[in-house]
Design an enzyme around this catalytic site. Structure first.
Site, PDB file in Angstrom:
ATOM      1  N   ASP A   1       0.761  -1.384   0.057  1.00  0.00           N
ATOM      2  CA  ASP A   1       0.006   0.034   0.118  1.00  0.00           C
ATOM      3  C   ASP A   1       0.816   1.371  -0.005  1.00  0.00           C
ATOM      4  O   ASP A   1       1.379   1.550   1.205  1.00  0.00           O
ATOM      5  CB  ASP A   1      -0.969  -0.046   1.293  1.00  0.00           C
ATOM      6  CG  ASP A   1      -1.772   1.220   1.213  1.00  0.00           C
ATOM      7  OD1 ASP A   1      -2.242   1.455   2.508  1.00  0.00           O
ATOM      8  OD2 ASP A   1      -1.936   1.938   0.288  1.00  0.00           O
TER       9      ASP A   1
ATOM     10  N   SER B   1      -1.299  15.956 -11.833  1.00  0.00           N
ATOM     11  CA  SER B   1      -1.418  15.359 -13.190  1.00  0.00           C
ATOM     12  C   SER B   1      -1.681  16.657 -13.924  1.00  0.00           C
ATOM     13  O   SER B   1      -2.320  17.722 -13.512  1.00  0.00           O
ATOM     14  CB  SER B   1      -2.548  14.238 -13.023  1.00  0.00           C
ATOM     15  OG  SER B   1      -3.533  14.383 -14.575  1.00  0.00           O
TER      16      SER B   1
HETATM   17  C1  LIG Z   1     -11.625  -2.636   2.499  1.00  0.00           C
HETATM   18  N1  LIG Z   1     -11.223  -2.618   3.693  1.00  0.00           N
HETATM   19  C2  LIG Z   1     -10.217  -3.436   4.552  1.00  0.00           C
HETATM   20  C3  LIG Z   1      -9.092  -3.145   3.757  1.00  0.00           C
HETATM   21  C4  LIG Z   1      -8.444  -3.864   3.032  1.00  0.00           C
HETATM   22  C5  LIG Z   1      -7.089  -3.011   2.546  1.00  0.00           C
HETATM   23  C6  LIG Z   1      -7.323  -2.091   3.283  1.00  0.00           C
HETATM   24  O1  LIG Z   1      -6.265  -1.021   3.114  1.00  0.00           O
HETATM   25  C7  LIG Z   1      -6.757   0.337   2.641  1.00  0.00           C
HETATM   26  C8  LIG Z   1      -7.890   0.607   2.351  1.00  0.00           C
HETATM   27  C9  LIG Z   1      -8.354   1.900   2.066  1.00  0.00           C
HETATM   28  C10 LIG Z   1      -7.112   2.628   1.590  1.00  0.00           C
HETATM   29  N2  LIG Z   1      -5.624   2.280   1.634  1.00  0.00           N
HETATM   30  C11 LIG Z   1      -5.632   0.933   2.222  1.00  0.00           C
HETATM   31  O2  LIG Z   1      -8.373  -1.905   3.590  1.00  0.00           O
END
Ligand SMILES: CNCc1ccc(Oc2cccnc2)o1
Length: 408
Positions: free
Chosen positions: A113, A277
């Site tokens: 992420d 952008s």
């Molecule tokens: C979808 N909610 C659980 C979940 C899985 C992965 C993540 O991670 C995130 C969610 C939103 C933004 N960035 C990372 O959250």
């Protein structure tokens, strides 16, 4: 002293009786002195000296010598690596990578992420009722795990999901690259949307340290810990629709994109890979040059942009509406959606309309949810996976962080 090559050339021409004047004719043979300067930064090391002599004469390096040299840390090896990343479902909701933690290795599938900076995992310490099929990390089964005394963490994501716990350090390997003492944030509790997502065993944050939630002090990310050993201070994202792509570390693989990379500056405040952008185009309409500030976020599924852009896009989709019921822009799944182009400098990245026909609002529904949604309530534009999987992206962590974008 004139360079020897000039001197020899002049001698040769003279011997040939060359009549035509040459530039060499007015080379003056003189003399100069180069004074040696001591390198005060150099510290002699026996093992390294012997090692270099072995290399010079092609001798095999005995294991004890290699170990001695490795232990000096003086010949920091440069490295690169690559890990496959797969969509966790047919909608490309998220992309996971296998990450080895501990000794012996415990492999978990983590969501890489770029929009956050905590490496956290489901664990043996996670409330049992909140674990639902995820792989867990059990520190007590790792001979290299160490509790970070007094450290805690708590993170909240854009979708309101949360997790929190305590901190260990342990060996972490991704794509063949190892951080020997990586902070592993061990979850004691996670929110329902993590519990219900059995394909994600945690996250590996690749944002900037300012986003890390550990207390009393932030802990370095995996990228922080490996960047010094990488051939190049970068990682790249090659996400794909409905098939495996890859994250590479320390190398830019030009076979993974077409044309050339266009780089754009990154503002690391408050800790995202934030860039501007240069505009957008909808279908075959003229490209609109305008600055759109947003973040490159592999951890967010969709593309979130300003209301004006989103409205202009769905105005071209008959029957599209911004539904309170479904929480965003929806349309008939049978609709054909226009491509969406976004600019990076003078370059253009084209997101196929099919990526924006994201998925049925519920399984089997003929109403589909858009892959492009309004960013107003979020407060920032997010180039999530819907956008990133249309491109090859370089996350350059050099002293001047930047993003490189190319089509593929
Ligand atoms: C979808 N909610 C659980 C979940 C899985 C992965 C993540 O991670 C995130 C969610 C939103 C933004 N960035 C990372 O959250």
């Amino acid at each position: 002293m004139a360079p020897l090559t000039h001197f020899l050339a002049a001698a040769t021409l003279a011997s040939l009786g060359a009549a035509m004047p040459t530039a060499l004719d007015n080379v003056k043979v003189g003399s100069t002195t180069l004074n040696q300067v001591r390198n005060t930064n150099y510290t002699f090391n026996g093992a390294v000296s012997v090692y270099k002599t072995y290399l010079k004469f092609g001798a095999a390096i005995p294991e004890h010598l290699q170990t001695a040299v490795d232990n000096t840390g003086l010949l920091s090896k440069r490295t690169s690596g690559s890990v496959a990343t797969s969509p966790i479902d047919s909608s490309d909701d998220a992309y996971s990578i296998p990450v080895s933690i501990g000794t012996p290795a415990q492999v978990l599938n983590l969501d890489l992420d770029t929009g956050s900076s905590d490496l956290w995992v489901f664990s043996s310490l996670t409330t049992a009722s909140e674990v639902n099929g995820q792989n867990i990390y059990t520190p007590s089964k790792s001979s290299t795990s160490k509790l970070v005394s007094g450290a805690t963490w708590k993170v909240k994501y854009g979708d309101e999901s949360t997790s929190s716990g305590v901190v260990y350090t342990d060996k972490v390997t991704v794509g063949g690259i190892t951080a020997s003492s990586q902070a592993v944030e061990v979850a004691k509790t996670v929110s329902a949307s993590f519990t219900s997502n059995s394909d994600i065993d945690g996250l590996i944050g690749m944002g900037f340290d300012s986003l890390n939630s550990a207390k009393p002090s932030a802990v370095p990310t995996f990228f922080d810990n490996i960047i010094g050993n990488l051939d190049s201070p970068v990682f790249t994202a090659d996400l794909k629709h409905n098939k495996a792509g890859s994250y590479d570390f320390g190398v830019i693989d030009s076979s993974k994109y077409t044309g050339s990379l266009t780089y754009v500056a990154v503002d690391t405040d408050p800790g995202y890979w934030k860039f501007t952008s240069s505009g957008y185009g909808i279908g075959s309409a003229a490209f609109k040059s305008t600055s759109v500030v947003g973040i490159a976020d592999t951890g967010t599924t969709l593309l979130y942009l300003d209301t004006a852009i989103v409205k202009a896009y769905y105005a071209t989709v008959s029957g599209a509406s911004n539904s309170a019921t479904y929480g965003g822009w929806v349309f008939k799944c049978s609709a054909t959606l226009p491509n969406f182009v976004f600019g990076v400098g003078s370059a253009k990245i084209t997101i196929p309309g099919s990526y924006i026909n994201y998925s049925p609002v519920t399984t089997g529904s003929s109403t589909c949810f858009g892959g492009l949604q309004d960013s107003t309530d979020i407060g920032i534009n997010i180039f999530g996976d819907v956008a990133l999987k249309a491109a090859f992206v370089v996350f350059d962590g050099s002293d001047t962080p930047r993003l490189g974008w190319a089509s593929k």
